[in-house]
Write an enzyme that holds these catalytic residues in place. Structure first.
Site, PDB file in Angstrom:
ATOM      1  N   ASP A 167       0.812  -1.216   0.000  1.00 31.37           N
ATOM      2  CA  ASP A 167       0.000   0.000   0.000  1.00 31.37           C
ATOM      3  C   ASP A 167       0.848   1.269   0.000  1.00 31.37           C
ATOM      4  OD1 ASP A 167       0.935  -0.525   2.565  1.00 31.37           O
ATOM      5  OD2 ASP A 167      -1.032  -0.782   3.462  1.00 31.37           O
ATOM      6  N   ASN A 236      -7.607  -3.646  14.311  1.00 31.39           N
ATOM      7  CA  ASN A 236      -8.994  -4.011  13.984  1.00 31.39           C
ATOM      8  C   ASN A 236      -9.024  -5.157  12.967  1.00 31.39           C
ATOM      9  OD1 ASN A 236      -8.045  -2.744  11.727  1.00 31.39           O
ATOM     10  ND2 ASN A 236      -9.556  -1.092  11.718  1.00 31.39           N
ATOM     11  N   HIS A 238      -7.155  -5.253  10.206  1.00 30.92           N
ATOM     12  CA  HIS A 238      -6.889  -4.879   8.815  1.00 30.92           C
ATOM     13  C   HIS A 238      -5.576  -5.472   8.312  1.00 30.92           C
ATOM     14  CE1 HIS A 238      -4.803  -0.908  10.193  1.00 30.92           C
ATOM     15  NE2 HIS A 238      -3.863  -1.738   9.786  1.00 30.92           N
ATOM     16  N   GLU A 243      -9.694  -2.176   5.536  1.00 33.95           N
ATOM     17  CA  GLU A 243     -10.317  -1.995   6.851  1.00 33.95           C
ATOM     18  C   GLU A 243     -11.583  -2.841   6.946  1.00 33.95           C
ATOM     19  OE1 GLU A 243      -8.918  -0.290   9.173  1.00 33.95           O
ATOM     20  OE2 GLU A 243      -7.477   0.961   8.119  1.00 33.95           O
TER      21      GLU A 243
END
Ligand code: F6R
Length: 341
Positions: A167, A236, A238, A243
């Site tokens: 990313d 979380n 990800h 996400e």
């Protein structure tokens, strides 16, 4: 077998919509309506296919979950949740999934880093022109340091290696010290003999996001896919910038960063206005196509999410849980992160 000892099954990621499977199912239905599940070998894997009856029984509900034990009766049990109703008409079971996910518990961060580095090093040794999928974040820093050390000792050669990163922030130039390109260059690339022309990070300066995302997918395809993808894990669940969501994103795409991520990142920038609001990231589908996946997880603050990822339902609400469906995943976690196991 399920908890009542009746059936057993597992889920295949790609769903197998092929004719083969439809043929098997219709035969199954013709032969015996009462059969709940059918074992078969497909592409050298042991799979089980649920019969229509069981499918019908559960297809009404959007979310279903079971406790599973693998075909080989290796000790393995987990709950799998289907996130799609209707879509695949069959649930296909790969019995091997359970025994292929290797989980290494490291004493501490240093041992984790050595272990992860040795897995990457063996990939490079076995296939010197391999394609490495790389990650940024704090967890892989020790892994990169270890690789650099082995390179300096003359034990590793990266001259033919190609790399693709997960990313990049949208809007940041490569020389911005918050860009992932900058991170990769300073934490790894500049210290080893990788050919910089063979390294790839999404281009954050590209304003046409569709164009950049499809270019990046094409780059990965043209390299012949990713041999080994390194992943860190977000709090979380990800992976990359994927996400929690209502569905798994397939390919490289542009994401809007959540307000909490923007807030968390503002300390790295002069003002909140300078914090990127979007990022380009490989999709879950892109990641799942990697031949091998190495997930590194460190620290007690990741203990609950790591447990959810490996033992909880497969759901886009915990994006990394999809890794349960990949057939070659290695998890390297330190004791603190493994506290719930
Ligand atoms: C980084 C990335 C992120 C991180 C994750 C964990 O390229 O894609 O998903 O891997 O946020 O970050 P750390 O390792 O800093 O806890």
């Amino acid at each position: 077998y399920d908890t009542d000892g009746n059936i057993f099954y597992d889920l295949g990621y790609d769903g197998l919509y092929s004719d083969d499977v439809s043929r098997i199912l219709s035969r199954l239905e013709e032969e015996n309506q009462d059969v709940w599940a059918y074992a078969h070998t497909y592409r050298n894997r042991d799979i089980l296919i649920l019969g229509r009856r069981i499918y019908e029984q559960y297809s009404q509900s959007r979310v279903i979950g079971y406790t599973l034990i693998s075909i080989d009766e290796k000790i393995f049990s987990k709950t799998v949740t289907l996130w799609k109703s209707g879509a695949p008409q069959l649930l296909i079971m790969y019995g091997k999934v359970a025994i292929i996910m290797k989980i290494y518990k490291a004493k501490d961060y240093d041992e984790l880093s050595r272990k992860a580095a040795s897995i990457i090093a063996s990939q490079v040794l076995m296939k010197p022109d391999c394609v490495l999928g790389l990650a940024t974040g704090s967890t892989p820093i020790g892994t990169y340091k270890q690789l650099i050390e082995w390179y300096n000792k003359g034990d590793l050669d990266f001259s033919s290696v190609k790399s693709v990163n997960l990313d990049e922030y949208r809007g940041l130039t490569r020389d911005n010290d918050q860009s992932y390109y900058y991170f990769m260059y300073n934490n790894l690339f500049k210290h080893i003999n990788i050919n910089m022309d063979c390294t790839n990070v999404p281009d954050g300066t590209q304003s046409d996001s569709d164009k950049e995302c499809s270019r990046y997918e094409d780059v990965i395809k043209s390299l012949g896919g990713i041999d080994l993808q390194l992943l860190g894990l977000g709090h979380n669940g990800h992976i990359g910038f994927n996400e929690p969501d209502e569905e798994f994103a397939k390919t490289t795409h542009c994401v809007d960063l959540t307000q909490s991520t923007i807030e968390a990142n503002k300390r790295f920038f002069a003002s909140i206005d300078e914090v990127p609001k979007q990022a380009y990231t490989m999709g879950i589908g892109t990641i799942m196509k990697a031949k091998k996946i190495l997930l590194v997880v460190s620290g007690s603050d990741k203990a609950q999410i790591l447990h959810d990822v490996l033992c909880g339902p497969v759901t886009p609400h915990v994006p990394a849980s999809v890794l349960q469906l990949h057939n070659d995943v290695i998890v390297v976690a330190d004791e603190a992160a493994m506290a719930k196991f």
